[in-house]
Write a protein that holds these residues in place. Structure first.
Motif, PDB file in Angstrom:
ATOM      1  N   ARG A  17      -2.204   9.724  -4.830  1.00  0.00           N
ATOM      2  CA  ARG A  17      -3.104   8.572  -4.861  1.00  0.00           C
ATOM      3  C   ARG A  17      -2.784   7.569  -3.733  1.00  0.00           C
ATOM      4  NH1 ARG A  17      -5.906   8.130  -9.566  1.00  0.00           N
ATOM      5  NH2 ARG A  17      -6.079   5.871  -9.328  1.00  0.00           N
ATOM      6  N   ALA A  56      -8.022   9.221   0.839  1.00  0.00           N
ATOM      7  CA  ALA A  56      -7.606   7.820   0.870  1.00  0.00           C
ATOM      8  C   ALA A  56      -8.718   6.970   1.456  1.00  0.00           C
ATOM      9  CB  ALA A  56      -6.339   7.651   1.704  1.00  0.00           C
ATOM     10  N   PRO A  57      -8.784   5.691   1.069  1.00  0.00           N
ATOM     11  CA  PRO A  57      -9.832   4.810   1.601  1.00  0.00           C
ATOM     12  C   PRO A  57      -9.712   4.589   3.104  1.00  0.00           C
ATOM     13  CG  PRO A  57      -8.780   3.849  -0.344  1.00  0.00           C
ATOM     14  CD  PRO A  57      -7.969   5.034   0.038  1.00  0.00           C
ATOM     15  N   ARG A  58      -8.484   4.690   3.630  1.00  0.00           N
ATOM     16  CA  ARG A  58      -8.271   4.452   5.055  1.00  0.00           C
ATOM     17  C   ARG A  58      -7.455   5.599   5.630  1.00  0.00           C
ATOM     18  NH1 ARG A  58      -5.338  -0.880   6.004  1.00  0.00           N
ATOM     19  NH2 ARG A  58      -6.204  -0.639   8.105  1.00  0.00           N
ATOM     20  N   ASP A 107      -3.104   4.873  -0.820  1.00  0.00           N
ATOM     21  CA  ASP A 107      -4.026   3.824  -0.385  1.00  0.00           C
ATOM     22  C   ASP A 107      -4.389   4.003   1.087  1.00  0.00           C
ATOM     23  OD1 ASP A 107      -3.918   2.219  -2.866  1.00  0.00           O
ATOM     24  OD2 ASP A 107      -1.811   1.955  -2.276  1.00  0.00           O
ATOM     25  N   ALA A 108      -3.507   4.681   1.810  1.00  0.00           N
ATOM     26  CA  ALA A 108      -3.734   4.910   3.238  1.00  0.00           C
ATOM     27  C   ALA A 108      -3.098   6.241   3.618  1.00  0.00           C
ATOM     28  CB  ALA A 108      -3.126   3.780   4.068  1.00  0.00           C
ATOM     29  N   PRO A 113       0.820  -1.214   0.000  1.00  0.00           N
ATOM     30  CA  PRO A 113       0.000   0.000   0.000  1.00  0.00           C
ATOM     31  C   PRO A 113       0.858   1.269   0.000  1.00  0.00           C
ATOM     32  CG  PRO A 113       0.054  -0.949   2.194  1.00  0.00           C
ATOM     33  CD  PRO A 113       0.778  -1.915   1.297  1.00  0.00           C
TER      34      PRO A 113
END
Length: 350
Positions: free
Chosen positions: A272, A303-305, A274-275, A222
């Motif tokens: 971009r 971010a998704p997380r 991921d976390a 990630p």
């Protein structure tokens, strides 16, 4: 205190304290038998007692929180005689005299604090004051300071100038970490300066084992961006990218060892991630939550997380607990809950 990084400090020039410590080890030694197992055992006992006395006699002043944590992790808490105003771990160091104070109010909101730091810095005045009279009264043998960031703690130049006047025989130990490996090397540097080199080797080896245990092999690594300041935004540099890599992530933003740059939210979005890890320098978890609350929609969109972390105690402090930050991030990237005193995942509602 929470603040943006200023210009990198100049590398220390390598001055060493001139005081000799060791004559007292030879005083008062009883005559011991020269031969036999009992004689060898007696000499080992005498050597241990002399070393214990020598360590108790070393007086240490630490002018940054990471140094205080290193000294205590080396088992030298009783040798500490002074600290910086920011030293807060272990908790009992609060009873020690504080040798420094900040010229700005660290409780200001992020944007106002950033402006105030810039204002003071632009005047050429130091951001921190060092109490020369108190330093002279404490008479430390070893003074541990830093040259990594003039905005993080009292500057190396200040410390050397004041120490030269107040306690000219003191050994000034300068820490200047920029990578994760430098943080571990600083443990040895402090240990050697305090006469406990073997303890430094043991502590460094233990920290390295924990870092190795935190490494993960993931099918997809990630991308992780770390926010070191919220208003204006800053991306974390220095040792933080190494910490992300040690946790099994791919660090986004500045290269390891580089200063932390200002960035816009659009520039963070362009990475971009991921976390996203939000760990403002100088803020504990409770304050990080408060400062992040109005920015929650922005952070969730990046971010998704999103993980909120106590940057002051863990990720931004180059001491032994930096390894705990790595372990926390590794567990979080594995999908495990890390909610607690160190960090918490950004919930649907703050």
């Amino acid at each position: 205190m929470g603040r943006p990084h200023g210009p990198p400090g100049r590398r220390a020039g390598g001055r060493r304290g001139a005081a000799r410590r060791g004559a007292h080890l030879r005083r008062g030694c009883a005559r011991l038998p020269r031969f036999g197992a009992r004689a060898r055992a007696a000499r080992r006992l005498a050597s241990a007692l002399q070393l214990r006395g020598a360590l108790a006699s070393v007086r240490i002043a630490c002018l940054l929180p990471a140094a205080t944590e290193i000294v205590c992790a080396l088992g030298l808490r009783e040798s500490l005689v002074g600290r910086s105003h920011g030293c807060d771990f272990p908790a009992d160091v609060a009873s020690l005299p504080a040798l420094t104070r900040a010229r700005v109010d660290p409780s200001l909101p992020s944007s106002r604090l950033d402006d105030e730091v810039r204002r003071v810095y632009s005047t050429g005045e130091p951001l921190y004051l060092l109490d020369e009279e108190r330093l002279a009264a404490l008479a430390p043998d070893v003074v541990v300071t830093q040259a990594a960031c003039e905005v993080c703690a009292v500057s190396y130049e200040q410390v050397t100038a004041v120490t030269r006047r107040a306690v000219p025989a003191a050994n000034v130990v300068c820490l200047q970490p920029s990578r994760l490996g430098d943080v571990l090397d600083d443990v040895r540097k402090v240990a050697d300066a305090c006469g406990v080199g073997a303890r430094g080797d043991a502590l460094t080896a233990a920290l390295r084992r924990r870092l190795e245990a935190s490494r993960r092999v993931r099918p997809a690594v990630p991308g992780v961006a770390v926010i070191e300041w919220l208003d204006p935004p800053m991306l974390a540099g220095h040792w933080v990218p190494d910490a992300v890599e040690a946790a099994g992530g791919r660090a986004l933003g500045p290269a390891a060892g580089q200063p932390s740059p200002y960035a816009t939210w659009d520039e963070v979005r362009a990475l971009r991630p991921d976390a996203l890890v939000v760990a403002p320098c100088g803020f504990d978890l409770a304050r990080t939550r408060r400062e992040a609350e109005p920015l929650a929609p922005t952070l969730r969109a990046l971010a998704p997380r999103v993980l909120l972390m106590d940057g002051n105690a863990f990720l931004n402090r180059p001491g032994p607990r930096l390894v705990e930050a790595v372990e926390t991030m590794a567990s979080w990237l594995d999908g495990r809950s890390v909610d607690g005193h160190r960090a918490c995942a950004l919930p649907h509602r703050l």
